[in-house]
Write a protein that holds these residues in place. Structure first.
Motif: not given
Ligand SMILES: Nc1ncnc2c1ncn2[C@@H]1O[C@H](COP(=O)(O)OP(=O)(O)O)[C@@H](O)[C@H]1O
Ligand SMILES: [Mg+2]
Lengths: 271, 300
Positions: A224-236
């Protein structure tokens, strides 16, 4: 302005598409209905090996549904209907000859709210291993190894045989659930908002853990957390109203989104 | 400050409701206490005439003999025997049914089966008693030739069926209250439905399941008509299910419908047995509550 009609025949916008060879999971034209209500529209996407893919999008857009169709957890919902294919290692897991139980043994899952069994820490982690027939010292070794990988070992090593998993703090419970999921060494790990019930410090610990998991596992994480997606993921992946709007390398999605809906969502001007 | 003056307890409706509720609950409580106290008076009378050691240790219960003996052991043995047989039937069948109800039955069949079981629970036990005596006993005698007409085996088997709903419905409720999230965790690890039921849901609901068994036990101990009709009324210190016996309850029926003169020792003996029965069931119920408290899982 944001309507389903505009999205229905929408071709997913893709940047740097994943090749068939890189993909551990290859979703092809997946449609899903809960009874009469369609929840996923014609989704095609590939999840690359040993990378972390994040799924983002507003509440109710089908993130959990897409995630749960990757290990056939949706089969447990009465009235579900699925069309299309999900190829895992090249095998369509929706082929009638495939046993959904066998699929779930290959694919680990971590849920939104920590859900340890009312058993000891040891028995929580041992559960999947026991299902697979592990016993004795091999079982013990695998349990300890999983607790170490889930960064929980130091906190529980003196009590993990006796203490109930329910006695741990929320963050510890979630790491226990991660340990339980990775104990059986699933090549693919699915996580559905694994930190949404946790405080920032516990969240930090889990995020560190997730980025470390990449060496051994392929991870798909709903957040739910976009910062989290930006921090941990390679692709979105960005989803909206059951449609996969855009997908690509995380950096591109967050800095140069191509689709106006994606841009609206990540800049917080959505809805 | 106006708001401070409006204390809820001063509100007349509030006061009335409170008084009404308190008096109603006190009536229930006082009735129970009254029953116990009236029993205690007669029990004291009994133990003035019969030493406690005789009651606890004598091997015979023969209040109407010329030389009466007042040993409770044969009655307890009879109760134990019938209850054990009943539980041997009710626990495996009741728990299997509970697992089916909680884990396999679909949303629409579940309430239908539970409702049927509740109806079954409502059948007067006198019907079960004659069913045991007139149908089950002859059938058993065919297989076991030296089975008495009145025997605890037949009574116990039929009682076992009669108390299945107590086991199954309470245990199913306990299993259904195990959170869905825990079942999902097990399915996601590749457990099959029977593995989810046996390895996760059953142990998670164990406190409720044990409580269900204890409550069914206390039902079986207190059950009267089936044993009075089918197990016989001859107190015998035995654990042989083929012999005629008497249980505490069947003795009470027999004595209460018999013609012991009021004030005789045999008359007071009735209350001593009744009180023992009361203590035993009370203990079981307390045990059930303790188990539920002690082993309940808190999921937060
Ligand atoms: N078990 C279910 N039965 C019926 N509808 C469901 C069920 N689960 C989800 N849905 C519906 O499917 C849509 C997508 O839900 P979900 O995948 O949970 O969204 P998200 O995880 O993105 O919030 C929602 O409209 C939701 O109401
Ligand atoms: Mg969700």
């Amino acid at each position: 302005m944001v309507s389903l009609e505009l999205l229905k025949d929408h071709e997913t916008v893709r940047s740097a598409p994943v090749t068939e060879a890189e993909a551990l999971v290859d979703v092809r034209r997946l449609n899903l209905w809960y009874g009469k209500k369609q929840a996923l529209y014609d989704i095609s996407v590939r999840f690359p090996r040993n990378q972390i893919t994040a799924i983002i999008g507003p509440s109710g857009c089908g993130k959990s549904t897409l995630l749960r169709s990757l290990n056939r957890m949706n089969d447990l919902v009465p009235g579900v209907r699925v069309e299309g294919e999900v190829l895992y290692e090249g095998v369509n897991i929706y082929d009638p000859r495939v046993d959904p139980v066998a699929v779930r043994r290959q694919i680990g899952m971590v849920f939104q709210k920590p859900n340890p069994f009312p058993k000891t820490i040891f028995e929580n982690v041992a559960f999947g291993l026991r299902l697979m027939g592990f016993k004795g010292s091999e079982l013990e070794d695998r349990v300890v190894e999983a607790l170490k990988r889930a960064a929980l070992w130091n906190e529980v090593q003196d009590r993990f045989r006796k203490e109930s998993g329910l006695r741990l703090s929320g963050g510890q419970q979630q790491r226990l659930c991660i340990a339980r999921a990775i104990a059986v060494e699933p090549p693919l790990l699915l996580m559905d908002e694994p930190t949404s019930a946790l405080d920032p410090i516990a969240t930090q610990a889990i995020e560190d853990l997730i980025t470390g998991l990449k060496q051994h596992y392929t991870v798909v994480i709903v957040t739910h957390n976009m910062q989290q997606a930006a921090r941990v993921s390679d692709r979105t992946l960005f989803m909206h109203l059951g449609v996969l709007v855009e997908e690509g390398p995380t950096e591109l999605i967050f800095t140069k989104p191509k689709h106006p809906y994606t841009e609206a969502y990540i800049t917080g001007r959505f809805g | 400050m106006e708001i401070l003056k409006q204390r809820p307890s001063r509100n007349p409706k509030e006061v009335l409701t409170f008084v009404l509720l308190v008096s109603l609950s006190s009536v229930t409580l006082l009735t129970t206490l009254g029953v116990i106290l009236s029993l205690v008076g007669d029990v004291v009378q009994f133990f003035r005439r019969v030493p406690l050691l005789e009651f606890l240790l004598a091997p015979e219960w023969t209040p109407l003999f010329a030389e009466p003996r007042y040993g409770i052991a044969p009655l307890i043995a009879g109760t134990f025997l019938v209850t054990a047989i009943a539980l041997l039937v009710a626990i495996p069948l009741g728990l299997s049914l509970a697992i089916y109800l909680a884990e396999y039955a679909s949303g629409s069949t579940r309430p239908r089966i539970k409702g049927t079981l509740e109806l079954f629970e409502g059948i007067p036990t006198v019907v079960f008693g004659y069913f045991a005596l007139l149908f089950v006993t002859p059938l058993l005698q065919w297989a076991i030739p030296d089975l008495n007409i009145f025997n605890p085996l037949s009574a116990g088997l039929v009682m076992g069926f009669a108390i299945i709903p107590y086991v199954s419905n309470v245990a199913a409720d306990a299993m259904e209250s195990v959170p869905r999230s825990i079942r999902e965790a097990a399915y996601a690890l590749g457990a099959r439905p029977y593995e989810v039921a046996l390895r996760v849901v059953f142990p998670a609901a164990i406190s409720g399941i044990i409580a269900a068994i204890i409550l069914a036990t206390s039902r079986a101990i207190g059950e009267t008509m089936i044993v009075a009709i089918a197990a016989g009324q001859r107190p015998t210190l035995t654990l042989d299910p083929r012999e005629t016996i008497a249980t505490m309850t069947s003795y009470i029926v027999q004595a209460a419908t018999g013609d012991q003169p009021t004030g005789s020792t045999a008359f007071y003996a009735l209350f001593a047995v009744g009180f023992t029965l009361f203590l035993l069931t009370l203990l079981l119920n307390i045990l059930a509550q303790w188990v539920v408290e002690r082993y309940r899982e808190r999921y937060e």
